[in-house]
Design an enzyme around this catalytic site. Sequence first.
Site, PDB file in Angstrom:
ATOM      1  CG  HIS A 214      -2.029   0.969   1.153  1.00  0.00           C
ATOM      2  ND1 HIS A 214      -3.313   0.701   1.540  1.00  0.00           N
ATOM      3  CD2 HIS A 214      -2.054   2.264   0.732  1.00  0.00           C
ATOM      4  CE1 HIS A 214      -4.071   1.761   1.362  1.00  0.00           C
ATOM      5  NE2 HIS A 214      -3.327   2.743   0.881  1.00  0.00           N
TER       6      HIS A 214
ATOM      7  CG  LEU B 208       4.823   4.786  -6.271  1.00  0.00           C
ATOM      8  CD1 LEU B 208       5.234   3.862  -7.398  1.00  0.00           C
ATOM      9  CD2 LEU B 208       6.026   5.098  -5.397  1.00  0.00           C
ATOM     10  NE  ARG B 209       0.803  11.463  -2.830  1.00  0.00           N
ATOM     11  CZ  ARG B 209      -0.285  11.047  -2.208  1.00  0.00           C
ATOM     12  NH1 ARG B 209      -1.284  10.476  -2.854  1.00  0.00           N
ATOM     13  NH2 ARG B 209      -0.417  11.216  -0.907  1.00  0.00           N
TER      14      ARG B 209
ATOM     15  CG  ASN C  33      -4.672   8.180  -4.447  1.00  0.00           C
ATOM     16  OD1 ASN C  33      -3.664   7.513  -4.644  1.00  0.00           O
ATOM     17  ND2 ASN C  33      -4.904   8.810  -3.305  1.00  0.00           N
TER      18      ASN C  33
ATOM     19  CG  ASP D 242      -6.181   3.794  -0.517  1.00  0.00           C
ATOM     20  OD1 ASP D 242      -6.787   3.464   0.508  1.00  0.00           O
ATOM     21  OD2 ASP D 242      -5.170   4.515  -0.501  1.00  0.00           O
TER      22      ASP D 242
ATOM     23  CG  HIS E 113     -10.564   4.266   1.530  1.00  0.00           C
ATOM     24  ND1 HIS E 113      -9.405   4.939   1.831  1.00  0.00           N
ATOM     25  CD2 HIS E 113     -11.566   5.019   2.026  1.00  0.00           C
ATOM     26  CE1 HIS E 113      -9.705   6.058   2.491  1.00  0.00           C
ATOM     27  NE2 HIS E 113     -11.016   6.129   2.600  1.00  0.00           N
TER      28      HIS E 113
ATOM     29  CG  HIS F   5      -6.239   2.534   5.265  1.00  0.00           C
ATOM     30  ND1 HIS F   5      -7.594   2.505   5.424  1.00  0.00           N
ATOM     31  CD2 HIS F   5      -6.013   3.164   4.091  1.00  0.00           C
ATOM     32  CE1 HIS F   5      -8.159   3.091   4.380  1.00  0.00           C
ATOM     33  NE2 HIS F   5      -7.228   3.491   3.559  1.00  0.00           N
TER      34      HIS F   5
ATOM     35  CG  ASP G 185      -2.079   4.601   3.564  1.00  0.00           C
ATOM     36  OD1 ASP G 185      -1.904   5.014   2.393  1.00  0.00           O
ATOM     37  OD2 ASP G 185      -3.123   4.805   4.199  1.00  0.00           O
TER      38      ASP G 185
ATOM     39  CG  HIS H  98       0.294  14.925   1.303  1.00  0.00           C
ATOM     40  ND1 HIS H  98      -0.416  15.042   0.129  1.00  0.00           N
ATOM     41  CD2 HIS H  98      -0.322  13.947   2.018  1.00  0.00           C
ATOM     42  CE1 HIS H  98      -1.427  14.184   0.147  1.00  0.00           C
ATOM     43  NE2 HIS H  98      -1.390  13.507   1.269  1.00  0.00           N
TER      44      HIS H  98
HETATM   45  O1  DOR Z   1      -4.202   9.760   4.721  1.00  0.00           O
HETATM   46  C1  DOR Z   1      -4.429   9.299   3.607  1.00  0.00           C
HETATM   47  N1  DOR Z   1      -3.742   9.714   2.539  1.00  0.00           N
HETATM   48  N2  DOR Z   1      -5.379   8.348   3.462  1.00  0.00           N
HETATM   49  C2  DOR Z   1      -5.782   7.924   2.253  1.00  0.00           C
HETATM   50  O2  DOR Z   1      -6.633   7.065   2.188  1.00  0.00           O
HETATM   51  C3  DOR Z   1      -5.192   8.500   1.021  1.00  0.00           C
HETATM   52  C4  DOR Z   1      -3.848   9.027   1.281  1.00  0.00           C
HETATM   53  C5  DOR Z   1      -3.325   9.938   0.183  1.00  0.00           C
HETATM   54  O3  DOR Z   1      -3.421   9.577  -0.993  1.00  0.00           O
HETATM   55  O4  DOR Z   1      -2.731  10.976   0.510  1.00  0.00           O
END
Ligand code: DOR
Length: 428
Positions: free
Chosen positions: A64, A67-68, A98, A156, A183, A236, A309, A313
């Site tokens: 989980h 990778l953005r 996502n 997710d 999720h 999670h 997870d 950011h």
């Molecule tokens: O805290 C989270 N960040 N929970 C998620 O389900 C998605 C993830 C994200 O993509 O930043």
Amino acid sequence: MRQTLIKGGHVIDPETSVDGVTDILVEDGKIASIGKPKAKRTKTKAEVIDASGRIVTPGLIDMHVHLREPGHEYKETVETGCLAAAHGGFTAICCMPNTDPVNDNQSVTDYILKKARIADTVRVYPVGAISRGLRGESLSDFGELKAAGVVALSDDGNPVMNAQLMRRALEYAKGFNLLVIAHCEDRNLTANGVMNEGVTATQLGLLGVPNAGETVMVARDIALCELVKAPLHIAHVSTDGSVRLIREAKARGLPVTAETAPHYFSLTEEAVLNYDTNAKVHPPLRTAKDREAIRLGLADGTIDVIASDHAPHTSIEKDLEFDQAANGIIGLETSLPLCLQLVEMGVMDLTGLVAKMSMNPARILNIAHIGLKPGNPADLTIIDPEKKFTIDANTFRSKSRNTPFNGCELKGKAVLTMVAGNVVFREA
Ligand code: DOR
């Protein structure tokens, strides 16, 4: 022939039940033998890696990870995420869909796999979106995604709020032998909440997310799993109620599996007392009671997998008022040391931990070549269990720094990561 001899390490492989000091011979990227190699088999020019005092495990898998890329390359790219994974001891990662555009079609999956080939570090297994655009309205083309190479399906970051769509997803995925990763969140209950609901949230003046925001969705998805009889993996897990429901579903023989993340067994909601946005995550950090239930769930096998997870950011999204900041904690480079704490605390033994970080995710995802067996690709992790160190986010290979564990003193970390016989990380 290219040979590497990993000498004198304590090999722990739950798949083959090996647990003892021995050697591993790697030939041309594959495991050639476990145990003292025959003298004539090892060429004098074989590279020797001294693993004495170290633990050697099958390559760790983090199922989980965010990778953005494509879309948010300033937070993480496939390349930097792979480097962070190798640095943390992982030989394989699953990346969530996502991204922007969402990985709901072949071209995005192709793009991620191409970037992973170029990065040439760890194995990358993309997860495709359950619904187009993660909008929860219509299903993606699972056949197209499977042919492109996804190993599972998930929305997710978003729940599939429509139970009928989730039912169809489980049915359709079953036909393609694809795992659905849920999720579990009821958006009507979680609404605008930014931390765990309770006295602490009230004291801080922040809107809360109740445990039931997760637990009711776990109950719904278990009911759908029972209806469809298709494998369901719950992502999670953060609440005691979820652990209880999953335990009961497993006892009834349903094909349910589950994962939790290191922050849920390490921290509680108290980590946000100083409004630290690095501890803002979804689902939120819960109470000591929930944390204890998660540890018990790990210990008794209710929770099969530990996955980070990893949710990168930057300060653009995190250095804000608590309620405005993005949700997410990075984990690739802190996961293993935090997991080793579970062994230190007596929650589980090393074999149990290695199972949750390699064999179990591989089995759940249907990944071929599980364990350190002759003929399998030489994917392995060497751990120094005694190494004391302080987590310093500035040393991370990840592009992001959003961790609440910065400055924590821990013991035990990966010192070498090998993928198909190639050393992709070695502690200097
Ligand atoms: O805290 C989270 N960040 N929970 C998620 O389900 C998605 C993830 C994200 O993509 O930043």
